[in-house]
Design an enzyme around this catalytic site. Structure first.
Site: not given
Length: 946
Positions: A640, A646, A648, A758
């Site tokens: 998704v 990396g 998900v 972030d």
């Protein structure tokens, strides 16, 4: 007889050794005392400053003359912590003091630093020194280079600095200096106008104010760069500036200057960069055709008089970048405007330009970007085989349904994905990167900042390739131990147009640099030995901390006897450990099955890192097989999304619960200890508005985090319409409040507190009830962690959301999260990304806002969904006020997240809603089943609750 002669020879050699040592050793006593004070203050030097004779055994970073006096201290990027001791003033022969890139060096400069009267080079760039610049610094009359930039100095510029008659490089940018520029009084008081040999005035990004004195400049000066950008200067540009004939770069942008732009600037025939944007200049733009060397002209965002596009611009034969945004240009754009041979970028947006746009047939072959958004253009005549990226959104031509799908009505400003890193099949360990030959090594990394580049945009990568070639030529000619260089993550600061290049420098012949090699490379940048290609302009390089030095220097001092002794000792120890291990293994197997049942971390695979099982708060350890099964072997159908960490994956557990699995890619794998620390932290975060960690996997060399699945995707998906959710005004207010509560919890109630680092709309997720949940702690840092004040030059966070202070300090704080949240609040209003088609939402809102009018006159910027579905926008003005407080340039002027939450709660009450109807206050919503006592780490697995 033979034995006695050998003994005699041995005695003779010993005597000879001490005779030689007595000639070349024994550092001057006062110098030794000063160095010992430095060693005591900066304890990280204890390993490399071991002997009792700095000059005799060459302490790292110390250089002595033939009289055993210290003449140079060069300790760049050494992770030094502490203050600069006053004892340093006794090093009366010191000529070089270079402490560049030690961000944990703080405190005021010693008042007696002026005693170092032989000092010629002083660089404290990229540290955290604060307080005023000592007046005694004016006593350093031999000084040729002074770099105090990227610190926290405050107060005024000492007038005594006018006595530094030999100064060539004068850099005090990116501090908190204030007050007027000092000039001499013609009698006893010195001033900056006396610095006739200075080539560089780098004063940008401070709080300097008042008028720029007419007396500051004269024809006797040899200035090359005047960088006064990002200050608070008022008044007009002094006519005397036109007397500085050697000037090549002039930056006066982002000040409060007013009046006419003087025609005397036309006398600066060597000028290559002219930045006058974001001031209050009036009148007409003077004819500048004498500036035949000009690469960049930027006069944007000034209330100039209504006028046509200047007809003299095509005569600027060297022009590469032209920015004349929002200066009341009207009429057509002549085709000749695009004819300068070197022209690459033209931006005339937010003007009154009309009729049809025609690039003609003689436009520059270098032209790649033309931005005329928000004008009154009625048509566009596109040339055949047009390679130019033209942007005409918000013009009449784009209101025609026939044109709405055309490229020029939907074009976006290109971002850089340019990278010269070699693509290798193998994955390197933490901290390592593949060099040109695909060998994993430890590169020297840092950010190479171009303060005034004469090119813009990323569609043409030839500039960066030339930069890489230029660097390697320099390193080879200088015989530096460099194998290759690489670049990645190139970005442009939308506030000041500084260009940031993440640079990697790879060692030659082995996998890491030693301290001497790293110092020589850093020094080449610090003293500006390296000259970049033309049009790159002034630069600085701030390296990351390099903690993987080669131990070659230390190995030379280790005796063979010591080595043999260590080897024998290690062998014996290993034998004993092996016997003990065999016994322990037999005992362990007996209890293994019971242990597995009681402790899911008994099979924790930490490799060579032995450690206790992590302390978790209601979080489960999954096996690789379990997660593989629930994601159909991590199939593409379950993928998704992903990012730097990396991919998900969406998965379904046997009990039907839907989960989201973050699977780390090889390049972002952490060590076992770091992974343990992260899951311990995340497992203790319990709040309705923060995505919950359900478990983790540390199995079969995999690292995965298992979260609750949030079905409606991110806020960015919602604003873009991707997830089909309609967000009216009240829903947006609730989303702002919910995400604000989540951040306030992280800052103030999580134990230890957490800085997200972030904050952006992609990291705010919406559940089935559209409750906002703060997500993605991949960049988070503990506030109470030793890295609280961590300073890094590798760009963190996301462009458009980044705290402006980060570009000056390379430091992210809770107030940096507040800034990012303020950008998200504005994003909720506009529906657009923070940097959309080259426009920065913060700047656009501030520019268009008129508090005397309804809705602050921001209707043009609002997302149409708000207006169509919301009716009366109660609380709108107060919401905008809060958002703009969050995006104040200086963190000290921003509210805390709890203060933001209180304001948003009052806005919801004003709208007639209960701010706690759908969620508790951020204290009440924590839902912490363990209580605050459980937040203290004990190092053991928590006892299950009955």
């Amino acid at each position: 007889m033979k034995m006695s002669s050998r003994i005699g020879l041995f005695k003779l050699l010993i005597l000879l050794f001490f005779q030689i040592y007595s000639v070349y050793a024994f550092t001057d006593g006062s110098d030794f005392t000063a160095l010992q004070a430095l060693k005591n203050e900066w304890d990280t030097l204890s390993k490399s400053w071991k002997s009792s004779d700095p000059c005799g055994t060459e302490w790292v970073g110390i250089t002595c003359n033939n009289d055993n006096r210290v003449v140079s201290i060069s300790l760049t990027n050494r992770n030094l912590k502490g203050k600069l001791p006053t004892e340093i003033s006794t090093l009366s022969e010191l000529q070089t003091l270079d402490l560049t890139g030690n961000p944990e060096l703080s405190g005021p400069l010693p008042a007696n630093i002026g005693n170092l009267r032989k000092l010629t080079f002083l660089s404290l760039m990229g540290c955290a020194f604060n307080g005023p610049i000592p007046d005694s610094i004016g006593n350093l009359e031999q000084l040729t280079r002074l770099s105090l930039n990227l610190n926290k100095f405050s107060g005024t510029i000492p007038a005594s600095m006018g006595r530094l008659s030999k100064l060539y490089w004068f850099d005090i940018a990116d501090n908190q200096l204030e007050g007027k520029l000092p000039v001499s009084d013609g009698a006893s008081l010195p001033g900056l106008d006396m610095l006739l040999q200075t080539g560089h005035f780098h004063f940008g990004n401070n709080k300097l104010s008042g008028e720029i004195p007419e007396k500051l400049f004269s024809s006797e000066m040899t200035l090359l760069h005047v960088l006064f950008d990002g200050n608070q200067f008022t008044g007009s540009i002094p006519e005397s500036l036109g007397l500085v004939q050697n000037l090549t770069v002039l930056r006066l942008d982002r000040n409060r200057l007013s009046g006419d732009i003087p025609s005397s600037l036309n006398n600066l025939t060597n000028l290559q960069e002219l930045h006058l944007s974001d001031n209050k200049f009036t009148g007409s733009l003077p004819n500048l055709t004498s500036l035949t060397s000009l690469y960049t002209l930027d006069v944007s965002n000034n209330p100039l008089a209504l006028s046509p596009v200047p007809s003299w611009i095509p005569f600027l034969n060297s022009l590469s970048t032209l920015r004349l945004e929002d200066i009341q240009l009207d009429g057509p754009v002549p085709t000749s405007l695009f004819s300068p041979l070197q022209l690459q970028t033209v931006s005339l947006k937010h003007n009154l330009i009309n009729t049809t746009l025609d690039l003609g047939t003689n436009y520059s072959k270098q032209l790649d970007f033309v931005d005329l958004r928000d004008n009154f253009i009625t048509g566009y005549k596109s040339p055949a085989n047009n390679p130019v990226n033209v942007m005409l959104a918000d013009n009449q031509v784009c209101q025609d349904p026939a044109n709405q799908l055309s490229g020029y009505c939907n074009a976006v400003q290109p971002n850089s994905t340019f990278s010269t890193l070699t693509k290798c099949g193998n994955h390197c360990g933490k901290g390592k990167e593949p060099n040109q030959g695909c060998h994993c090594v430890y590169p020297l990394t840092g950010v190479f900042t171009l303060r005034s580049p004469s090119f813009s945009g990323f569609s043409n990568n030839s500039n960066f390739l030339k930069f890489g070639e230029s660097l390697m030529t320099f390193f080879k000619n200088g015989k530096y131990p460099v194998d290759s260089v690489a670049m990645r993550n190139i970005s442009e600061n939308p506030t000041d147009y500084h260009l940031l290049i993440n640079l990697l420098i790879f060692p030659s012949g082995r996998d890491r640099f030693n301290q001497t090699e790293m110092d020589s490379i850093n020094s080449a940048f610090t003293i500006q030995d390296y000259k970049p290609p033309p049009r790159f302009g002034p630069y600085i390089f701030v390296a990351d901390q390099y903690k993987t030095f080669s131990d070659l220097e230390d190995s030379k001092t280790v005796s063979m006897k010591v080595i043999i002794g260590v080897v024998v000792g290690v062998v014996v120890l290993l034998l004993l450990l092996a016997l003990a291990g065999i016994y322990a293994l037999r005992q362990k197997k007996r209890a293994q099955r019971a242990t597995d049942q009681m402790n899911p971390f008994a099979k924790w695979d930490a490799g060579k890192n032995e450690m206790d099982a992590p302390q978790l708060m209601g979080t489960k350890a999954f096996t690789f097989e379990e997660l593989s099964k629930c994601t159909n072997n991590f199939s593409d159908a379950n993928d998704v999304g992903g990012g730097g960490y990396g991919q998900v994956y969406k998965g379904t557990l046997p009990n039907g619960q839907v989960i989201a699995i973050k699977r780390a890619q090889q390049g972002s794998m952490q060590g076992a200890f770091e992974f343990k620390t992260e899951i311990e932290l995340l497992s203790r975060v319990h709040h309705k508005n923060v995505v919950k960690l359900l478990g983790f996997c540390f199995d079969q060399k995999e690292q995965m985090l298992v979260y609750e699945y949030i079905p409606n995707g991110s806020l960015r998906d919602g604003l873009s319409g991707k997830n089909g959710v309609k967000l009216d005004w009240t829903r947006r207010l609730k989303i702002a409040l919910g995400s604000g509560k989540g951040l306030a919890y992280l800052h103030e109630l999580a134990d230890p507190p957490i800085i997200h680092r972030d904050v952006k709309s992609n990291n705010i997720l919406l559940d089935e009830h559209l409750t906002a949940k703060v997500a993605d702690f991949g960049l988070s840092k503990l506030v109470g962690d030793p890295e609280k004040a961590h300073v890094t030059t590798q760009v963190k966070g996301t462009m458009g959301y980044l705290d402006p202070e980060y570009y000056m300090t390379n430091q992210l704080t809770e107030k940096s999260d507040v800034y990012g949240f303020g950008v998200v609040m504005l994003e909720l209003l506009t529906g657009k990304s923070p940097i959309d088609r080259g426009s920065y939402v913060v700047k656009e809102v501030k520019k268009k806002m008129d508090k005397s009018r309804n809705l602050y006159d921001l209707q043009e910027l609002l997302d149409t969904t708000i207006i169509q579905n919301s009716g009366n926008l109660k609380g709108f003005e107060k919401y905008v006020d809060v958002a703009l407080q969050c995006v104040e340039p200086e963190g000290v002027n921003r509210p805390t997240m709890s203060e933001v939450v209180q304001e948003l709660e009052s806005i919801l009450r004003l709208v007639g809603l209960n701010p706690n109807a759908d969620s508790a206050t951020y204290e009440e919503a924590s839902g912490d089943p363990y209580g605050r006592d459980s937040f203290e780490y004990t190092g053991v697995f928590p006892t299950p609750k009955p």
